[in-house]
Scaffold this active site. Structure first.
Site, short mmCIF file in Angstrom:
data_model
loop_
_atom_site.label_atom_id
_atom_site.label_comp_id
_atom_site.label_asym_id
_atom_site.label_seq_id
_atom_site.Cartn_x
_atom_site.Cartn_y
_atom_site.Cartn_z
N GLU A 141 0.90 -1.34 -0.06
CA GLU A 141 -0.06 0.13 -0.12
C GLU A 141 0.91 1.08 -0.08
OE1 GLU A 141 -3.42 0.67 2.90
OE2 GLU A 141 -1.81 2.11 3.42
N TYR A 196 -7.13 6.64 -0.51
CA TYR A 196 -7.92 7.78 -0.86
C TYR A 196 -7.98 8.83 0.37
CZ TYR A 196 -11.95 9.74 -3.64
OH TYR A 196 -12.63 10.30 -4.36
N HIS A 255 -8.27 2.89 -3.57
CA HIS A 255 -8.96 2.92 -2.66
C HIS A 255 -10.02 4.09 -3.01
CE1 HIS A 255 -5.98 1.46 0.66
NE2 HIS A 255 -5.76 0.84 -0.40
N TYR A 281 -11.81 -6.22 9.85
CA TYR A 281 -11.26 -5.79 11.24
C TYR A 281 -11.10 -6.96 12.06
CZ TYR A 281 -12.30 -1.33 8.89
OH TYR A 281 -12.33 -0.24 8.26
P1 FAD Z 1 -18.07 -0.20 6.77
O1 FAD Z 1 -17.69 -1.74 6.27
O2 FAD Z 1 -19.20 0.50 6.33
O3 FAD Z 1 -18.22 -0.35 8.57
C1 FAD Z 1 -18.16 0.91 9.36
C2 FAD Z 1 -18.86 0.58 10.61
O4 FAD Z 1 -20.18 0.33 10.26
C3 FAD Z 1 -18.47 -0.80 11.19
O5 FAD Z 1 -18.49 -0.60 12.70
C4 FAD Z 1 -19.69 -1.69 10.80
O6 FAD Z 1 -19.92 -2.70 11.80
C5 FAD Z 1 -20.85 -0.78 10.87
N1 FAD Z 1 -21.74 -1.15 9.91
C6 FAD Z 1 -21.75 -1.57 8.57
N2 FAD Z 1 -22.83 -1.81 7.98
C7 FAD Z 1 -23.91 -1.44 9.11
C8 FAD Z 1 -25.13 -1.45 9.03
N3 FAD Z 1 -25.86 -1.70 7.90
N4 FAD Z 1 -26.01 -0.87 10.19
C9 FAD Z 1 -25.19 -0.54 11.18
N5 FAD Z 1 -23.88 -0.66 11.24
C10 FAD Z 1 -23.06 -0.95 10.25
N6 FAD Z 1 -9.78 5.20 4.90
C11 FAD Z 1 -9.49 6.34 4.11
O7 FAD Z 1 -10.03 7.65 4.34
N7 FAD Z 1 -8.77 6.19 3.04
C12 FAD Z 1 -8.39 4.84 2.80
O8 FAD Z 1 -7.66 4.80 1.87
C13 FAD Z 1 -8.73 3.83 3.60
N8 FAD Z 1 -7.98 2.52 3.42
C14 FAD Z 1 -8.35 1.51 4.18
C15 FAD Z 1 -7.78 0.19 3.90
C16 FAD Z 1 -7.82 -0.78 4.67
C17 FAD Z 1 -7.29 -2.04 4.43
C18 FAD Z 1 -8.80 -0.58 6.09
C19 FAD Z 1 -9.00 -1.54 6.64
C20 FAD Z 1 -9.10 0.81 6.23
C21 FAD Z 1 -9.11 1.80 5.26
N9 FAD Z 1 -9.59 2.80 5.75
C22 FAD Z 1 -9.45 3.96 4.85
C23 FAD Z 1 -10.02 3.25 7.09
C24 FAD Z 1 -11.83 3.03 6.74
O9 FAD Z 1 -12.35 4.06 5.85
C25 FAD Z 1 -12.13 3.35 8.26
O10 FAD Z 1 -11.93 2.17 9.08
C26 FAD Z 1 -13.81 3.49 8.24
O11 FAD Z 1 -14.07 3.78 9.69
C27 FAD Z 1 -14.66 2.19 8.10
O12 FAD Z 1 -14.57 1.98 6.70
P2 FAD Z 1 -15.20 0.39 6.21
O13 FAD Z 1 -15.27 0.65 4.83
O14 FAD Z 1 -14.70 -0.76 6.79
O15 FAD Z 1 -16.85 0.81 6.82
#
Ligand code: FAD
Length: 294
Positions: free
Chosen positions: A17, A49, A77, A147
């Site tokens: 990354e 991103y 991303h 996670y």
């Molecule tokens: P989601 O999958 O939407 O989950 C977020 C939270 O909401 C979780 O607690 C989940 O349990 C909960 N949830 C999901 N669906 C529902 C629902 N229907 N109802 C209620 N609760 C729900 N951030 C950046 O800004 N830029 C990046 O480039 C970036 N790259 C990343 C790369 C990796 C490998 C990882 C692990 C994280 C990265 N992040 C990045 C951070 C990420 O954006 C944050 O961790 C963010 O808080 C969660 O994103 P997610 O896509 O996992 O969210």
């Protein structure tokens, strides 16, 4: 090449990354980093991103460089929580025009200024909504975040896993984990995915810690567990930066070799744009890596 096809072809992928340079640095500063990373023959490189516009436009540009000039497979991303659907569609069109086929679809985090603005009405709330829209737009290979220790906002791990299952059911080709320092957590997570019938390939995110400031920040953001072995190193070498760096590299190598031995689908190294550190790690796992994908 789509990452979903690569994962079918290879026993284990090894990827990196990178992030776009911060605002005050010229974008060209990333080119030397990519050039050095190319020598290490990664299967692909992902580009993060930035939140709410900071370096977002650079993601497409850098992913395109990786793919079209350096001839390495690229993943862009893409976060949604601060974007409109029209903006997301625009980024997808840009990615397509640069031949990028792979996206890591993320929710992102809402900056406080937006969260506190009563007039801001988000069009996206969760990554699953973004995944649905990307699929509707065309044929992409889509990955999502996961996670092993639970997402920091989650009330509990079970809730988080239920949401993860729903997310994979939207059609995810692969998952990339949040960094972790305790492989046992990762193995327990894999078992839970099995029990929940989630069979999406999981790529393990490995973060080589090289200084104390990073570790503090990461713990703050992710709330990840720091196992006793890790704490012993930290306590011992906290005030010896060079020794801590060496220990951090050795720790990452140890984690990776253990994961490769257990048949992990992929290793994704968070390079922090430090090819020197990544080089050291890759040198140490070179022989082990050669035994893969034979
Ligand atoms: P989601 O999958 O939407 O989950 C977020 C939270 O909401 C979780 O607690 C989940 O349990 C909960 N949830 C999901 N669906 C529902 C629902 N229907 N109802 C209620 N609760 C729900 N951030 C950046 O800004 N830029 C990046 O480039 C970036 N790259 C990343 C790369 C990796 C490998 C990882 C692990 C994280 C990265 N992040 C990045 C951070 C990420 O954006 C944050 O961790 C963010 O808080 C969660 O994103 P997610 O896509 O996992 O969210």
């Amino acid at each position: 090449m789509k990452i979903r096809d690569m994962l079918k072809e290879k026993e284990t992928t090894v990827s990196f990354e990178v992030f776009p340079p911060k605002r005050d640095y010229p974008i060209e500063s990333i080119h030397d980093t990519i050039k050095e990373l190319k020598d290490l023959k990664p299967d692909f490189i992902s580009v993060t991103y930035g939140a709410a516009g900071s370096t977002q436009s650079h993601t497409v540009e850098i992913a395109s460089k990786i793919k079209n000039e350096f001839d390495i497979e690229a993943i862009a991303h893409l976060t949604c929580v601060t974007s409109t659907k029209a903006q997301i569609m625009q980024v997808l069109q840009q990615l397509r025009s640069h031949n990028i086929e792979n996206i890591l679809a993320l929710r992102g985090d809402m900056p406080e200024s937006m969260a506190n603005n009563p007039n801001f009405m988000p069009e996206y709330h969760y990554a699953s909504e973004l995944i649905r829209d990307i699929h509707a737009e065309g044929d992409w290979s889509i990955g999502g975040a996961c996670y092993p220790e639970g997402h920091i906002e989650s009330a509990n791990k079970l809730e988080d896993l239920k949401h993860l299952k729903r997310k994979t059911e939207q059609g995810l080709d692969f998952l990339v984990t949040q960094l972790f320092f305790d492989n046992e957590m990762f193995y327990q997570f894999q078992e839970k995915l099995d029990l929940l019938d989630i069979h999406t390939p999981v790529i393990a995110g490995i973060f080589p810690f090289v200084n104390i400031r990073q570790i503090k920040r990461i713990q703050e953001i992710s709330g990840c567990n720091l196992p006793p072995k890790f704490m012993r190193i930290l306590e011992r070498y906290e005030h010896s930066p060079e020794a801590l760096k060496e220990a951090g590299i050795a720790y990452a190598v140890d984690q990776i070799i253990d994961l490769l031995s257990s048949g992990v689908d992929g290793i994704h190294i968070y390079t922090m744009n430090r090819p020197d550190i990544t080089k050291r790690i890759m040198k140490s796992i070179n022989q082990v890596r050669k035994t893969l994908n034979r």
